[in-house]
Design a protein around this motif. Structure first.
Motif, PDB file in Angstrom:
ATOM      1  N   LYS A 149     -19.579   3.673  26.565  1.00  0.00           N
ATOM      2  CA  LYS A 149     -19.118   4.590  27.602  1.00  0.00           C
ATOM      3  C   LYS A 149     -17.631   4.928  27.428  1.00  0.00           C
ATOM      4  O   LYS A 149     -17.231   6.077  27.568  1.00  0.00           O
ATOM      5  CB  LYS A 149     -19.354   3.923  28.949  1.00  0.00           C
ATOM      6  N   LEU A 150     -16.807   3.931  27.110  1.00  0.00           N
ATOM      7  CA  LEU A 150     -15.361   4.150  27.015  1.00  0.00           C
ATOM      8  C   LEU A 150     -14.941   4.836  25.721  1.00  0.00           C
ATOM      9  O   LEU A 150     -14.005   5.633  25.712  1.00  0.00           O
ATOM     10  CB  LEU A 150     -14.624   2.813  27.131  1.00  0.00           C
ATOM     11  N   PHE A 151     -15.591   4.502  24.606  1.00  0.00           N
ATOM     12  CA  PHE A 151     -15.130   4.964  23.295  1.00  0.00           C
ATOM     13  C   PHE A 151     -16.199   5.758  22.567  1.00  0.00           C
ATOM     14  O   PHE A 151     -16.404   5.589  21.366  1.00  0.00           O
ATOM     15  CB  PHE A 151     -14.694   3.771  22.444  1.00  0.00           C
ATOM     16  N   ASP A 152     -16.870   6.631  23.271  1.00  0.00           N
ATOM     17  CA  ASP A 152     -17.956   7.406  22.674  1.00  0.00           C
ATOM     18  C   ASP A 152     -17.455   8.286  21.535  1.00  0.00           C
ATOM     19  O   ASP A 152     -18.097   8.412  20.503  1.00  0.00           O
ATOM     20  CB  ASP A 152     -18.645   8.245  23.753  1.00  0.00           C
ATOM     21  N   ALA A 153     -16.282   8.881  21.699  1.00  0.00           N
ATOM     22  CA  ALA A 153     -15.749   9.782  20.673  1.00  0.00           C
ATOM     23  C   ALA A 153     -15.392   9.028  19.390  1.00  0.00           C
ATOM     24  O   ALA A 153     -15.582   9.546  18.290  1.00  0.00           O
ATOM     25  CB  ALA A 153     -14.530  10.514  21.200  1.00  0.00           C
ATOM     26  N   ASN A 196     -18.253  14.322  13.004  1.00  0.00           N
ATOM     27  CA  ASN A 196     -18.640  14.434  11.603  1.00  0.00           C
ATOM     28  C   ASN A 196     -19.976  13.758  11.297  1.00  0.00           C
ATOM     29  O   ASN A 196     -20.477  13.852  10.187  1.00  0.00           O
ATOM     30  CB  ASN A 196     -17.543  13.887  10.687  1.00  0.00           C
ATOM     31  N   GLY A 197     -20.557  13.056  12.265  1.00  0.00           N
ATOM     32  CA  GLY A 197     -21.887  12.492  12.100  1.00  0.00           C
ATOM     33  C   GLY A 197     -21.927  11.090  11.536  1.00  0.00           C
ATOM     34  O   GLY A 197     -22.998  10.513  11.399  1.00  0.00           O
ATOM     35  N   ILE A 198     -20.790  10.504  11.194  1.00  0.00           N
ATOM     36  CA  ILE A 198     -20.770   9.144  10.652  1.00  0.00           C
ATOM     37  C   ILE A 198     -20.523   8.186  11.816  1.00  0.00           C
ATOM     38  O   ILE A 198     -19.391   7.977  12.240  1.00  0.00           O
ATOM     39  CB  ILE A 198     -19.683   8.989   9.567  1.00  0.00           C
ATOM     40  N   ALA A 199     -21.592   7.614  12.325  1.00  0.00           N
ATOM     41  CA  ALA A 199     -21.496   6.707  13.464  1.00  0.00           C
ATOM     42  C   ALA A 199     -21.031   5.329  13.007  1.00  0.00           C
ATOM     43  O   ALA A 199     -21.383   4.861  11.930  1.00  0.00           O
ATOM     44  CB  ALA A 199     -22.847   6.597  14.152  1.00  0.00           C
ATOM     45  N   THR A 200     -20.215   4.698  13.834  1.00  0.00           N
ATOM     46  CA  THR A 200     -19.725   3.350  13.548  1.00  0.00           C
ATOM     47  C   THR A 200     -19.962   2.452  14.766  1.00  0.00           C
ATOM     48  O   THR A 200     -19.009   2.010  15.407  1.00  0.00           O
ATOM     49  CB  THR A 200     -18.236   3.372  13.190  1.00  0.00           C
ATOM     50  N   PRO A 201     -21.206   2.149  15.105  1.00  0.00           N
ATOM     51  CA  PRO A 201     -21.463   1.322  16.285  1.00  0.00           C
ATOM     52  C   PRO A 201     -21.010  -0.123  16.128  1.00  0.00           C
ATOM     53  O   PRO A 201     -20.795  -0.816  17.119  1.00  0.00           O
ATOM     54  CB  PRO A 201     -22.977   1.413  16.466  1.00  0.00           C
ATOM     55  N   ASN A 202     -20.834  -0.591  14.898  1.00  0.00           N
ATOM     56  CA  ASN A 202     -20.370  -1.964  14.697  1.00  0.00           C
ATOM     57  C   ASN A 202     -18.915  -2.148  15.118  1.00  0.00           C
ATOM     58  O   ASN A 202     -18.445  -3.272  15.213  1.00  0.00           O
ATOM     59  CB  ASN A 202     -20.538  -2.378  13.241  1.00  0.00           C
ATOM     60  N   GLN A 203     -18.216  -1.057  15.345  1.00  0.00           N
ATOM     61  CA  GLN A 203     -16.828  -1.142  15.772  1.00  0.00           C
ATOM     62  C   GLN A 203     -16.676  -1.159  17.291  1.00  0.00           C
ATOM     63  O   GLN A 203     -15.572  -1.137  17.802  1.00  0.00           O
ATOM     64  CB  GLN A 203     -16.035   0.036  15.189  1.00  0.00           C
ATOM     65  N   ALA A 204     -17.796  -1.211  18.023  1.00  0.00           N
ATOM     66  CA  ALA A 204     -17.740  -1.147  19.484  1.00  0.00           C
ATOM     67  C   ALA A 204     -16.982  -2.333  20.070  1.00  0.00           C
ATOM     68  O   ALA A 204     -16.061  -2.150  20.874  1.00  0.00           O
ATOM     69  CB  ALA A 204     -19.148  -1.073  20.062  1.00  0.00           C
TER      70      ALA A 204
END
Length: 170
Positions: free
Chosen positions: A59-63, A69-77
């Motif tokens: 919620k806080l860091f969605d951007a 650019n389409g390269i998701a980094t969910p491990n950095q949450a």
């Protein structure tokens, strides 16, 4: 998925050692029921400790986590959540706690593997008449060998599980 979850659920909620030990150590049925409730509440806490920080970070860091650019980094949450919400001193303390937890887990695995080797294989089959001093010495040697072989085994097993994601340090 449908059949496996039932087995995992029964293990997690009914057969886990925390619940079994609490029930078996009680004196009355009332205490056994209360210990099951306490163990159940304790087993719900991982949801608050693991799932909610990820939901909050999304919620806080969605951007930052899902850029255009389409390269998701969910491990950095979780690192992003810690970096933006904790002061430097608490951030370092959290890092030290994470490293200590990893070291404790690795130490437990190495000690368990060394005891299995020494008590089951070494004393059971290889040298049944070994003295306690010899068993202790060889147990320490096998623990050091396990620790030295761990990085190699990690690279080998991760490469065999996912050939396209070979470890870059191997």
């Amino acid at each position: 998925m449908l059949l496996g979850q039932h087995v995992a659920g029964v293990w997690y909620w009914c057969l886990d050692q925390a619940i079994v030990q609490r029930v078996l150590s009680t004196r009355t049925v009332h205490h056994a029921k209360a210990s099951c409730l306490l163990a159940g509440f304790l087993k719900i806490t991982p949801m608050f400790l693991m799932a909610y920080p990820g939901i909050i970070a999304r919620k806080l860091f969605d951007a930052e986590l899902y850029p255009a650019n389409g390269i998701a980094t969910p491990n950095q949450a979780f690192p992003l959540l810690l970096q933006h919400t904790l002061p430097p001193g608490l951030l370092g303390l959290n890092l030290a706690a994470a490293v200590a937890a990893c070291m404790s887990s690795l130490d437990s695995v190495f000690t368990a593997a060394a005891s299995l080797f020494c008590l089951d294989l070494y004393r059971g089959w290889l040298r049944p008449a070994a003295s306690p001093h010899e068993v202790g010495r060889d147990c320490a040697i096998s623990e050091v060998c396990n620790a030295l072989a761990a990085p190699y085994n990690h690279c080998r097993w991760s490469a065999s599980a996912r050939p396209s994601a070979r470890c870059s340090r191997c």
